[in-house]
Design a protein around this motif. Sequence first.
Motif: not given
Length: 271
Positions: A81-83, A95-96, A101-102, A146-149
């Motif tokens: 969630e801190t991405c 790498w991100g 971003m997948q 991020l969204q999953s977090g």
Amino acid sequence: MQGFVEKMVSQYGKPVEYSLPLDKESLALNPLIGQEIKFKFTGRIRCVHCQRDIKKSFNQGYCYPCFISLAQCDMCIMKPETCHYAAGTCREPEWGDAFCMQPHIVYLANSSGIKVGITRQSQIPTRWIDQGAVQALPIFKVQSRLQSGLIEVVLAKHVSDKTSWQQMLKAQAAPIDLVAKRDELIAVCQNELAEISEQVGAGAVELITDQLPVDIEYPIETYPAKVSSFNLDKNPEVKGRLQGIKGQYLILDSGVINIRKYTGYELEFFL
């Protein structure tokens, strides 16, 4: 056999099939259950990223320079969630792109009891197996880590987001109705989940309702009455009768060992 160890490779089956990578060789582990095994840490450690010899590893296999510089070792890996990719401060944007971003899956699992977790869609069911889950159910599909977090943080207010490895290794977890738990959590968190969907944009968050829980069986003859773990840095030799494998743990009659913890260690394996 001798080589630098990586985490055990698992193949979903009834039960899960495990193998141990040692450099270019691979040792099938399921056939060894019930047998006496022995392996020894040679004292050599190699960074899993830059491959140089090191005296101490960080974050399960990295040298210190890699640990403090690589995006895959950043704190946002532990706290998605801190991405900060969108802020332009990712250490390695390429790498991100490839890993964060997948499409990601938010799931419920039963390992030492119910928990919520996240993983890249491509890592199912490997992630569940690595955690020693006996049941797992995907509940959301999203477009980034991020969204999953963000969703995980909301659900973790009501169920754990961690596994008790000691409890996971002591016994088979009692069955849980994950579908009913999913529906209960979605109802309780309805407003917060709606806010996340609005924040990340239409269509980014997809509720999964058409899948059934996945049951996972592990190759275990006997669960340990008491869980005591080996520490290769203090005692380089491990030996005993292999009683089973669960998650990334070998279960011996003399103790348990988390193979993933020693990624990059050179081991001699004797049968």
